[in-house]
Design an enzyme around this catalytic site. Structure first.
Site, short mmCIF file in Angstrom:
data_model
loop_
_atom_site.label_atom_id
_atom_site.label_comp_id
_atom_site.label_asym_id
_atom_site.label_seq_id
_atom_site.Cartn_x
_atom_site.Cartn_y
_atom_site.Cartn_z
N THR A 282 -2.33 3.78 -7.88
CA THR A 282 -3.41 4.60 -8.45
C THR A 282 -2.85 5.76 -9.27
OG1 THR A 282 -4.84 4.03 -6.58
CG2 THR A 282 -5.47 5.93 -7.89
N HIS B 140 20.28 -0.54 23.97
CA HIS B 140 20.11 -0.73 22.52
C HIS B 140 21.14 0.08 21.74
CE1 HIS B 140 16.61 -3.19 22.75
NE2 HIS B 140 15.78 -2.24 23.17
N PRO C 1 0.83 -1.21 0.00
CA PRO C 1 0.00 0.00 0.00
C PRO C 1 0.86 1.26 0.00
CG PRO C 1 -0.74 -1.55 1.69
CD PRO C 1 0.57 -2.06 1.18
N GLY C 2 0.37 2.29 -0.67
CA GLY C 2 1.03 3.59 -0.63
C GLY C 2 2.20 3.76 -1.57
N GLU D 255 16.92 1.92 26.54
CA GLU D 255 17.25 2.45 25.22
C GLU D 255 18.74 2.71 25.07
OE1 GLU D 255 15.08 2.26 23.02
OE2 GLU D 255 13.41 1.86 24.40
N GLY E 93 1.96 4.05 -4.93
CA GLY E 93 1.64 4.87 -6.10
C GLY E 93 0.96 4.14 -7.23
#
Length: 493
Positions: free
Chosen positions: A113, A337, A108-109, A334, A111
């Site tokens: 269309t 990480h 999806p998304g 964090e 391009g």
């Protein structure tokens, strides 16, 4: 407009008759009966079946393939197929059968269309669009009638615009063209698909209006085989997620009408947005402009884009404020990480934050070295180490772990499973389906535990780095990758 005027005249006539003393009860009865019949016919699809969206050439004269970025390969393949439509005289002379359908597939998304609309401009064709969900109703026969109406509307639209070509676009065609035999309640789905197959078989090169069907889906595995065979959808064009160069092109397209500050580096943004679709990048540029407006800035700066990347990836900032103890735990998590990420690959940390977004109380964002589509065993093991580093840091620095690591563990197990399925574990090449569950569990656990021991050694050797990073995170809530690397250099020297 005509309907409103007619209703107004009728009401005025009835009112006049009532004032003059006439009995209008029979007229009211007839009006009610006519209204009921009209409503029933509308529900059955017998009247005004569907007014499909029509986009004239005048409305899309400025839209072309040049307005679509990051899909050079797909556009090239699509243009090659469309040239058969443009050069119909040459292909008729050579005896080439015209293409009847082009299927655009991809996430999806990306391009799909937009590419269909650009294809209509490229072939100078009338454009009629619809969605697969618009053909399915609870009443039998309505979907098939709407399919006929769609192709009829395309031909009529082309005739009105005095064009020889018409392009019919169906989005989400997996709803209309799903595999037959799955629905047992009634055959409405099957009848609708059968009608589409009949319409595609009836497309000919010598028609007064040459019709080309373009469809889009992100679930091509659901489509009926009869729809995919040659002679119906003759081309399948993959519209995939853009690579780094493609993302840069898309960013340039979406920022050409926006005032950018001198510090904006679109190349760096393109590098940081691995996995973004064209829709994501459009939203990114829009969110950056919104942030600039909130700050009363006349230009969009780099920090606006950096903030927007976080928002598109994780969601907006949340109002909830964790306790001081939870904030410290998140900061340690964090930082763990980030530390492992820098150890396994220098310069990989883009930002570390303890600002709650979406379902996360904090996160560490990495900058990919390059778009990677094949993964080595070393890469996957390093990713497992990075995922485990948060919980290991909590255990070593704070003395225990928390439930905040559950998502990290799921990702680590999936990466270990990928190692197993790819034949890179100690078992070698195996068939995952026939592998005993106990042996599979033991192998995956061994991979994860091995990386956990490796991470513990790294964290213990670098405990002194956590005090500085946690203190800054609790005060400022965010550390850039460059600043985190400065802290590491100061503490390690």
């Amino acid at each position: 407009m005509i309907k409103e005027i007619s209703i107004g005249i009728s009401m005025a006539a009835l009112l006049s008759m009532l004032i003059m003393g006439y009995d209008i009860t029979p007229f009211l009865f007839l009006a009610a009966a006519a209204g009921g019949l009209y409503y029933f016919a509308r529900m059955r699809g017998l009247i005004n079946v569907k007014n499909f969206e029509t986009v004239s050439v005048a409305e899309r004269r400025d839209f072309s393939f040049d307005d679509i970025g990051g899909q050079e390969s797909a556009i090239k393949e699509l243009k090659e197929a469309l040239d058969f439509i443009k050069n119909h005289c040459s292909i008729k002379h050579l005896g080439i059968r015209p293409l009847k359908g082009i299927l655009l597939t991809g996430p999806p998304g990306t391009g799909k269309t937009l590419m269909a609309k650009a294809a209509a401009s490229y072939t100078d064709a009338a454009f009629v669009a619809s969605s697969g969900s618009e053909f399915i109703e609870m009443y039998a026969g309505v979907g098939a009638q709407r399919v006929r109406k769609l192709f009829q509307s395309a031909r009529e639209t082309a005739s009105r615009q005095k064009k020889n070509n018409a392009l019919v676009f169906i989005d989400e065609i997996e709803i209309l063209g799903g595999k037959r035999g799955k629905t047992t309640s009634h055959l409405e789905y099957d009848q609708t698909l059968n009608q589409l197959l009949v319409e595609m078989d009836g497309l000919k090169v010598d028609d007064n209006v040459r019709v080309l069907l373009v469809a889009a889906t992100n679930r091509d595995d659901m489509l009926d085989p009869a729809l995919l065979r040659p002679g119906r959808f003759d081309r399948r064009v993959k519209v995939d997620l853009p690579d780094k160069e493609g993302r840069l092109q898309i960013l340039k397209l979406h920022t050409r009408n926006k005032p950018l500050a001198g510090d904006v580096k679109l190349e760096a943004i393109a590098k940081d947005t691995f996995g973004f679709s064209g829709a994501h990048l459009e939203s990114l540029a829009n969110e950056a402009a919104i942030l600039a407006m909130r700050e009363d800035s006349q230009e969009i700066c780099q920090h606006h884009f950096n903030e927007s990347i976080d928002k598109v990836m994780m969601g907006g900032k949340l109002d909830k404020k964790p306790s001081e103890a939870d904030m410290k735990r998140v900061a340690v998590h964090e930082s763990g990480h980030a530390l492992l990420s820098e150890i396994v690959r220098r310069g990989s940390v883009s930002a570390v934050t303890v600002t709650p977004r979406g379902d996360a109380l904090g996160y560490m964002r990495q900058t990919p070295e390059d778009d990677t589509y094949l993964y080595t065993k070393d890469f996957l093991e390093n990713q497992i180490a990075i995922m485990l580093a948060g919980s290991v840091a909590e255990e070593i620095i704070l003395g225990n772990r928390s439930t905040g690591s559950s998502g990290d563990f799921e990702q680590a197990v999936r990466a270990a499973d990928t190692i197993l399925r790819s034949g890179m574990s100690d078992l070698g090449v195996v068939c995952p389906d026939s592998l005993p569950q106990e042996l599979k569990h033991k192998t995956i656990t061994g991979i994860v535990n091995g990386q956990e021991e490796r991470v513990k050694n790294y964290i213990i050797e670098s405990k002194h780095i956590f005090n500085s990073t946690v203190e800054i995170l609790l005060e400022e809530e965010k550390i850039s990758g460059d600043r985190f690397r400065e802290i590491m250099r100061e503490k390690l020297n």
